[in-house]
Design a protein around this motif. Structure first.
Motif, PDB file in Angstrom:
ATOM      1  N   ILE A  30       0.853  -1.195   0.000  1.00 43.87           N
ATOM      2  CA  ILE A  30       0.000   0.000   0.000  1.00 43.87           C
ATOM      3  C   ILE A  30       0.882   1.236   0.000  1.00 43.87           C
ATOM      4  O   ILE A  30       1.758   1.379   0.868  1.00 43.87           O
ATOM      5  CB  ILE A  30      -0.916   0.056   1.246  1.00 43.87           C
ATOM      6  N   GLY A  31       0.652   2.132  -0.955  1.00 46.03           N
ATOM      7  CA  GLY A  31       1.404   3.379  -1.014  1.00 46.03           C
ATOM      8  C   GLY A  31       0.489   4.584  -1.083  1.00 46.03           C
ATOM      9  O   GLY A  31      -0.590   4.531  -1.692  1.00 46.03           O
ATOM     10  N   ILE A  32       0.901   5.659  -0.444  1.00 44.98           N
ATOM     11  CA  ILE A  32       0.189   6.940  -0.513  1.00 44.98           C
ATOM     12  C   ILE A  32       0.864   7.777  -1.597  1.00 44.98           C
ATOM     13  O   ILE A  32       2.078   8.008  -1.534  1.00 44.98           O
ATOM     14  CB  ILE A  32       0.223   7.667   0.839  1.00 44.98           C
ATOM     15  N   VAL A  33       0.095   8.202  -2.594  1.00 46.63           N
ATOM     16  CA  VAL A  33       0.676   8.862  -3.760  1.00 46.63           C
ATOM     17  C   VAL A  33      -0.073  10.163  -4.050  1.00 46.63           C
ATOM     18  O   VAL A  33      -1.183  10.376  -3.556  1.00 46.63           O
ATOM     19  CB  VAL A  33       0.631   7.930  -4.996  1.00 46.63           C
ATOM     20  N   PRO A  34       0.511  11.055  -4.854  1.00 43.26           N
ATOM     21  CA  PRO A  34      -0.155  12.330  -5.167  1.00 43.26           C
ATOM     22  C   PRO A  34      -1.245  12.181  -6.219  1.00 43.26           C
ATOM     23  O   PRO A  34      -1.275  11.216  -6.974  1.00 43.26           O
ATOM     24  CB  PRO A  34       0.993  13.200  -5.688  1.00 43.26           C
ATOM     25  N   GLY A  35      -2.152  13.154  -6.246  1.00 37.27           N
ATOM     26  CA  GLY A  35      -3.100  13.252  -7.344  1.00 37.27           C
ATOM     27  C   GLY A  35      -4.410  12.524  -7.154  1.00 37.27           C
ATOM     28  O   GLY A  35      -5.106  12.243  -8.128  1.00 37.27           O
ATOM     29  N   SER A  36      -4.791  12.192  -5.923  1.00 36.55           N
ATOM     30  CA  SER A  36      -6.049  11.520  -5.635  1.00 36.55           C
ATOM     31  C   SER A  36      -6.113  10.182  -6.376  1.00 36.55           C
ATOM     32  O   SER A  36      -5.088   9.609  -6.750  1.00 36.55           O
ATOM     33  CB  SER A  36      -7.227  12.441  -5.995  1.00 36.55           C
ATOM     34  N   ASP A  37      -7.311   9.674  -6.584  1.00 34.34           N
ATOM     35  CA  ASP A  37      -7.456   8.393  -7.286  1.00 34.34           C
ATOM     36  C   ASP A  37      -6.952   8.485  -8.716  1.00 34.34           C
ATOM     37  O   ASP A  37      -6.350   7.544  -9.243  1.00 34.34           O
ATOM     38  CB  ASP A  37      -8.917   7.957  -7.272  1.00 34.34           C
ATOM     39  N   GLY A  63      -4.467  10.312  -9.909  1.00 33.01           N
ATOM     40  CA  GLY A  63      -3.015  10.202  -9.902  1.00 33.01           C
ATOM     41  C   GLY A  63      -2.563   8.776  -9.677  1.00 33.01           C
ATOM     42  O   GLY A  63      -1.618   8.291 -10.328  1.00 33.01           O
ATOM     43  N   ALA A  64      -3.223   8.073  -8.765  1.00 31.49           N
ATOM     44  CA  ALA A  64      -2.841   6.696  -8.471  1.00 31.49           C
ATOM     45  C   ALA A  64      -3.083   5.787  -9.673  1.00 31.49           C
ATOM     46  O   ALA A  64      -2.243   4.950 -10.024  1.00 31.49           O
ATOM     47  CB  ALA A  64      -3.612   6.192  -7.255  1.00 31.49           C
ATOM     48  N   VAL A 113      -3.859  -4.588  -9.185  1.00 31.83           N
ATOM     49  CA  VAL A 113      -3.667  -3.158  -8.934  1.00 31.83           C
ATOM     50  C   VAL A 113      -5.013  -2.575  -8.514  1.00 31.83           C
ATOM     51  O   VAL A 113      -6.027  -2.816  -9.181  1.00 31.83           O
ATOM     52  CB  VAL A 113      -3.167  -2.414 -10.190  1.00 31.83           C
ATOM     53  N   ALA A 114      -5.025  -1.834  -7.421  1.00 32.79           N
ATOM     54  CA  ALA A 114      -6.241  -1.127  -7.018  1.00 32.79           C
ATOM     55  C   ALA A 114      -5.872   0.286  -6.600  1.00 32.79           C
ATOM     56  O   ALA A 114      -4.781   0.517  -6.064  1.00 32.79           O
ATOM     57  CB  ALA A 114      -6.948  -1.843  -5.864  1.00 32.79           C
ATOM     58  N   THR A 115      -6.767   1.205  -6.865  1.00 33.42           N
ATOM     59  CA  THR A 115      -6.545   2.598  -6.471  1.00 33.42           C
ATOM     60  C   THR A 115      -7.813   3.155  -5.827  1.00 33.42           C
ATOM     61  O   THR A 115      -8.920   2.716  -6.132  1.00 33.42           O
ATOM     62  CB  THR A 115      -6.184   3.479  -7.685  1.00 33.42           C
ATOM     63  N   PHE A 116      -7.621   4.101  -4.923  1.00 38.40           N
ATOM     64  CA  PHE A 116      -8.754   4.813  -4.344  1.00 38.40           C
ATOM     65  C   PHE A 116      -8.251   6.094  -3.710  1.00 38.40           C
ATOM     66  O   PHE A 116      -7.048   6.378  -3.708  1.00 38.40           O
ATOM     67  CB  PHE A 116      -9.510   3.946  -3.324  1.00 38.40           C
ATOM     68  N   SER A 117      -9.172   6.887  -3.190  1.00 37.70           N
ATOM     69  CA  SER A 117      -8.793   8.099  -2.471  1.00 37.70           C
ATOM     70  C   SER A 117      -9.547   8.147  -1.159  1.00 37.70           C
ATOM     71  O   SER A 117     -10.620   7.560  -1.020  1.00 37.70           O
ATOM     72  CB  SER A 117      -9.079   9.362  -3.297  1.00 37.70           C
ATOM     73  N   TRP A 118      -8.994   8.852  -0.194  1.00 43.13           N
ATOM     74  CA  TRP A 118      -9.624   8.959   1.123  1.00 43.13           C
ATOM     75  C   TRP A 118     -10.937   9.716   1.082  1.00 43.13           C
ATOM     76  O   TRP A 118     -11.763   9.586   1.975  1.00 43.13           O
ATOM     77  CB  TRP A 118      -8.672   9.673   2.088  1.00 43.13           C
ATOM     78  N   GLN A 119     -11.133  10.533   0.034  1.00 45.38           N
ATOM     79  CA  GLN A 119     -12.278  11.444   0.013  1.00 45.38           C
ATOM     80  C   GLN A 119     -13.618  10.753  -0.236  1.00 45.38           C
ATOM     81  O   GLN A 119     -14.664  11.388  -0.137  1.00 45.38           O
ATOM     82  CB  GLN A 119     -12.069  12.513  -1.064  1.00 45.38           C
ATOM     83  N   LYS A 120     -13.624   9.459  -0.517  1.00 40.41           N
ATOM     84  CA  LYS A 120     -14.887   8.778  -0.823  1.00 40.41           C
ATOM     85  C   LYS A 120     -15.476   8.142   0.435  1.00 40.41           C
ATOM     86  O   LYS A 120     -16.021   8.831   1.285  1.00 40.41           O
ATOM     87  CB  LYS A 120     -14.664   7.760  -1.943  1.00 40.41           C
ATOM     88  N   VAL A 121     -15.369   6.821   0.571  1.00 40.02           N
ATOM     89  CA  VAL A 121     -16.069   6.132   1.659  1.00 40.02           C
ATOM     90  C   VAL A 121     -15.576   6.568   3.038  1.00 40.02           C
ATOM     91  O   VAL A 121     -16.335   6.568   4.004  1.00 40.02           O
ATOM     92  CB  VAL A 121     -15.951   4.603   1.486  1.00 40.02           C
ATOM     93  N   GLY A 143      -3.884  10.004  -3.256  1.00 38.28           N
ATOM     94  CA  GLY A 143      -4.399   8.724  -3.719  1.00 38.28           C
ATOM     95  C   GLY A 143      -3.731   7.588  -2.975  1.00 38.28           C
ATOM     96  O   GLY A 143      -2.697   7.770  -2.321  1.00 38.28           O
ATOM     97  N   VAL A 144      -4.333   6.422  -3.070  1.00 43.48           N
ATOM     98  CA  VAL A 144      -3.750   5.219  -2.489  1.00 43.48           C
ATOM     99  C   VAL A 144      -3.597   4.190  -3.602  1.00 43.48           C
ATOM    100  O   VAL A 144      -4.532   3.946  -4.374  1.00 43.48           O
ATOM    101  CB  VAL A 144      -4.630   4.656  -1.360  1.00 43.48           C
ATOM    102  N   LEU A 145      -2.408   3.605  -3.684  1.00 46.27           N
ATOM    103  CA  LEU A 145      -2.079   2.610  -4.705  1.00 46.27           C
ATOM    104  C   LEU A 145      -1.795   1.287  -4.015  1.00 46.27           C
ATOM    105  O   LEU A 145      -0.922   1.210  -3.136  1.00 46.27           O
ATOM    106  CB  LEU A 145      -0.852   3.071  -5.499  1.00 46.27           C
ATOM    107  N   ILE A 146      -2.537   0.255  -4.391  1.00 47.26           N
ATOM    108  CA  ILE A 146      -2.345  -1.090  -3.849  1.00 47.26           C
ATOM    109  C   ILE A 146      -1.803  -1.978  -4.958  1.00 47.26           C
ATOM    110  O   ILE A 146      -2.382  -2.050  -6.046  1.00 47.26           O
ATOM    111  CB  ILE A 146      -3.667  -1.658  -3.300  1.00 47.26           C
TER     112      ILE A 146
END
Length: 376
Positions: free
Chosen positions: A70-77, A79-80, A187-195, A203-206
């Protein structure tokens, strides 16, 4: 003159129904955020600790196997997901699924920016393409939950265990709201701003093990911006997945995410899913009781339980804007107009940070706004 219904006596206590950024968790306030890392470098001991703690909480809540990073990356979902596309595509053919705006965005990236000539499988807003027809010798791009159409994949059963290509899931409105089979996701991506109701911009990159293998064995044919580079000297840059972010993160946003994750941990993943399910069911009852309301996603099996998109009888863009404006002015519902590229309609967020009582209180206000907007 048509008699208008009176304004309802009860207003939602928290009228936050935006599909992103979404409602904050119940009980949230800025004063409750941990200030320890604020004003500190993200590379300081406390900065790294808080970033790692955030990652650990996400892993625990998602029940993510140790094989996945799991990585925290720039640019929301966005960007990920683009980071994943730019770094991993090009090794084999690509199939892109599109049934709403963001899926179409990934098609545009693949065709016009990366120029890799993907196979594009489309469906209209409200529909899902034939998932059984996908060629899994190719890499496959799809949205788990279509935020702008209210259509989701029912589960991960359509992804074969023996796939040759990688599965790329834009899961930004799905993570924490559905039970995801991580063995099927490379590969999965998401952002904290949703659920989670967190802040935007991050963004979060899995990455599953097959994605890591692709990164370490495939060199893209195109240049990579610095913020997309996940490999150094042929090896994955492990620090990115241990809180050493590529670009400077907002520690305020990180602390906000930690607050949301700790709240989510108090409920458990099952509790988060149950809250979303209850909210979606409450909105279903509102729709069933009104002949002028409908679901854009006709099939309940593929209907989103987070970003629920509704049709409104006789509506055009002007009517929807009027309804949304009336509801906002009364403090009854904020940001409920459908996405700009979607058919004219309403979009009601039903994720876990929304309270079911507020969804239930919304029904009479929709009646009032519809009648008032039509009479204007």
């Amino acid at each position: 003159m048509t008699d208008l219904p009176p304004k309802p006596a009860t207003t939602p206590a928290r009228p936050y129904f935006s599909s992103g950024p979404c409602a904050k968790p119940p009980g949230w306030s800025a004063e409750r955020l941990n200030p320890a890392s604020l004003g500190r470098s993200h590379r300081s001991k406390i900065g790294k600790q808080r970033l790692q703690y955030c990652i650990d909480l996400m892993r625990e809540l998602l029940d993510l196997p140790d094989t996945h990073r799991i990585g925290i990356v720039p640019g929301s979902d966005t960007g990920a997901f683009e980071m994943a596309m730019w770094t991993m595509l090009g090794a084999r053919p690509v199939t892109a699924l599109a049934w709403e705006s963001f899926g179409e965005g990934w098609v545009t990236d693949a065709v016009k920016q990366l120029k890799i000539d993907p196979t594009v499988v489309r469906a209209e807003y409200g529909q899902l393409p034939d998932l059984s027809a996908i060629d899994w010798t190719s890499d496959v791009l799809f949205t788990w939950n279509g935020t702008t159409s209210g259509v989701r994949v029912p589960n991960a059963d359509f992804i074969p265990a023996d796939r040759e290509g990688l599965s790329f899931a834009d899961a930004t409105s799905g993570v924490f709201a559905y039970d995801i089979d991580w063995a099927k996701i490379d590969v999965a991506t998401f952002s904290w701003q949703k659920v989670l109701g967190g802040e935007g911009a991050h963004g979060v990159l899995i990455l599953g093990p097959r994605a890591v293998e692709r990164l370490e064995t495939h060199t893209p044919a195109w240049p990579l911006p610095k913020v997309f580079r996940l490999v150094s000297k042929g090896k994955l840059t492990e620090g990115v997945f241990k809180g050493e972010t590529i670009n400077t993160p907002s520690m305020l946003a990180v602390e906000d995410a930690i607050f949301s994750l700790e709240w989510a941990k108090s409920l458990g993943t099952g509790g988060l899913i149950a809250r979303s399910d209850a909210n979606a069911a409450a909105l279903d009852r509102i729709v069933e009781d009104r002949d002028w309301l409908g679901h854009l996603a006709a099939d309940p099996a593929t209907r989103s339980k987070t970003s629920v998109c509704l049709t409104v009888e006789g509506a055009d863009e002007a009517l929807i804007k009027k309804m949304a404006s009336l509801l906002e002015a009364e403090g009854a519902a904020y940001d409920v107009a459908g996405y700009r590229d979607a058919p004219a309609g309403l979009r009601i967020w039903c994720g876990a940070t929304v309270d079911t009582a507020d969804v239930e209180a919304l029904g009479p206000w929709l009646d009032w706004a519809y009648a008032t907007a039509k009479a204007a």
